[in-house]
Design a protein around this motif. Structure first.
Motif, PDB file in Angstrom:
ATOM      1  N   PHE A  38       4.200   5.910  -7.098  1.00  0.00           N
ATOM      2  CA  PHE A  38       2.971   6.110  -7.924  1.00  0.00           C
ATOM      3  C   PHE A  38       3.226   7.505  -8.656  1.00  0.00           C
ATOM      4  N   ALA A  39       3.851   8.488  -8.307  1.00  0.00           N
ATOM      5  CA  ALA A  39       4.140   9.736  -8.639  1.00  0.00           C
ATOM      6  C   ALA A  39       5.208   9.538  -9.916  1.00  0.00           C
ATOM      7  N   ALA A  44       3.350   7.613 -12.629  1.00  0.00           N
ATOM      8  CA  ALA A  44       2.317   8.333 -13.538  1.00  0.00           C
ATOM      9  C   ALA A  44       2.808   9.103 -14.379  1.00  0.00           C
ATOM     10  N   LEU A  97      -2.141  15.699 -13.894  1.00  0.00           N
ATOM     11  CA  LEU A  97      -1.240  14.645 -13.295  1.00  0.00           C
ATOM     12  C   LEU A  97      -1.440  14.107 -11.801  1.00  0.00           C
ATOM     13  N   SER A  98      -1.799  15.359 -11.362  1.00  0.00           N
ATOM     14  CA  SER A  98      -2.055  15.217  -9.597  1.00  0.00           C
ATOM     15  C   SER A  98      -3.295  14.332  -9.604  1.00  0.00           C
ATOM     16  N   THR A 153      -2.572  10.685 -10.630  1.00  0.00           N
ATOM     17  CA  THR A 153      -1.679  10.052  -9.801  1.00  0.00           C
ATOM     18  C   THR A 153      -2.407   9.554  -8.330  1.00  0.00           C
ATOM     19  N   ARG A 154      -3.385  10.571  -8.054  1.00  0.00           N
ATOM     20  CA  ARG A 154      -4.125  10.352  -6.792  1.00  0.00           C
ATOM     21  C   ARG A 154      -4.859   8.929  -6.800  1.00  0.00           C
ATOM     22  N   ALA A 202       0.416  10.050  -3.099  1.00  0.00           N
ATOM     23  CA  ALA A 202       1.367  10.367  -4.319  1.00  0.00           C
ATOM     24  C   ALA A 202       0.961  11.822  -5.091  1.00  0.00           C
ATOM     25  N   CYS A 203      -0.266  12.002  -5.011  1.00  0.00           N
ATOM     26  CA  CYS A 203      -0.686  13.369  -5.639  1.00  0.00           C
ATOM     27  C   CYS A 203       0.251  14.358  -5.072  1.00  0.00           C
ATOM     28  N   ILE A 263       3.741  15.170  -6.829  1.00  0.00           N
ATOM     29  CA  ILE A 263       3.978  15.994  -8.237  1.00  0.00           C
ATOM     30  C   ILE A 263       4.804  17.138  -7.779  1.00  0.00           C
TER      31      ILE A 263
END
Length: 324
Positions: free
Chosen positions: A109-110, A113, A129-130, A133-134, A140-141, A144
């Motif tokens: 997912f990172a 995103a 972005l974090s 992504t979360r 995934a956050c 980053i």
């Protein structure tokens, strides 16, 4: 409207286990991870006018199951942010065993995103972005960023203050992680289902929530000081506390196999023999072993000799998102 991004997976040293808001993925506790260079996902996202739906191709195979729905659900958020309605063809190469406790969704997912936002023309900073992504995958956050990363749980109900922050770069400390592959098969209880069952039914969960903030503050100090014994022992104990909550769930469950136990016992025996090594385990049977560079040959050799171990993959601290 096309972009390619690469992200590495991470291993949680202070575990993320439980959500206080499931739809937008807000954790019940702040947590901390180390990004690894040994596992990664490379994803290309191509938005095209002629497509009538998203197409998700993972490892050269068209995916049309629940994973595809999660990808489309996430891209709907990206489209809403950009104010554009185009569908995308997503090609993803995942160099991580899927659904086996190696955090494949973190790098997946990172990378998704990063590639999708760049392809559609959004210019997000790392914090934005974090946060985005979360909402695809919590862990995934943290991917980053490279090195040691804290996911701050935040307090706002809209999740605006729940995101990852780097606490030490990948060059801060040459700590090693051996990923011990026991089984590449998918686990019977997913991380999401396991978290939900634990939060709702385990009487041990309140104790977990009370202790974890203390573990987090202590391990941040240990990482800053490059205190390996303290870092490893906190990570190992925090891991065991997390898995204890699953045994208290109703019905109880565990991600461990008999080989999981053998690896844990071997790591404890290494310490008795004077080799500093510590284990941690996410929501799966596979074990990650922390050690220092000078002990790599001994650690890898001992792990490879354990019956039931299929592979031992060595990682160093990895970097954050990159665009290809």
């Amino acid at each position: 409207m096309k972009a390619t991004a690469k992200a590495h997976t991470n291993i949680a040293l202070i575990k993320y286990w439980g959500k206080r808001n499931e739809p937008i993925i807000l954790p019940t506790n702040s947590n901390l991870s180390l990004t690894l260079d040994g596992f990664s996902t490379v994803t290309t996202v191509h938005f095209q006018e002629e497509l009538s739906s998203d197409e998700f191709i993972l490892n050269d195979k068209l995916i049309e199951d629940e994973a595809s729905k999660r990808v489309t659900g996430f891209l709907n958020k990206v489209r809403a942010m950009a104010g554009k309605d185009m569908y995308a063809r997503i090609h993803s190469l995942n160099h991580v065993p899927t659904a086996a406790g190696f955090a494949s969704s973190a790098s997946g997912f990172a990378a998704l995103a990063a590639a999708s936002t760049k392809a559609i023309g959004l210019e997000l900073n790392d914090t934005e972005l974090s946060i985005l992504t979360r909402q695809g995958s919590g862990s995934a956050c943290r991917s980053i960023y490279g090195g040691f990363v804290e996911w701050q749980m935040g307090e706002e109900e809209n999740g605006s203050d729940s995101y990852a922050v780097p606490i030490a770069s990948k060059d801060h400390w040459d700590i090693r992680v051996a990923a011990v592959v026991l089984s590449a098969t998918e686990k019977k209880v997913s991380s999401r289902d396991g978290m939900r069952r634990t939060v709702e039914t385990s009487p041990f969960y309140d104790g977990w929530l009370q202790q974890t903030p203390k573990d987090l503050e202590e391990i941040k100090t240990a990482i800053h000081d490059k205190d390996f014994e303290k870092t490893g022992s906190i990570a190992e104990v925090n891991c065991m506390r997390m898995h204890a909550t699953t045994l208290g769930a109703n019905p109880p469950f565990t991600y461990w196999q008999d080989t999981t136990m053998r690896v844990m016992q071997t790591v404890q025996q290494m310490r008795e023999e004077g080799i500093p090594a510590y284990f941690t385990i996410d929501a799966g049977p596979n074990v990650k072993v922390l050690y220092l560079p000078e002990d790599e040959r001994k650690v890898k050799q001992k792990l490879e000799q354990i019956a039931g171990v299929e592979d031992v993959i060595v990682s160093k601290p990895g970097k954050g998102i990159s665009y290809l």
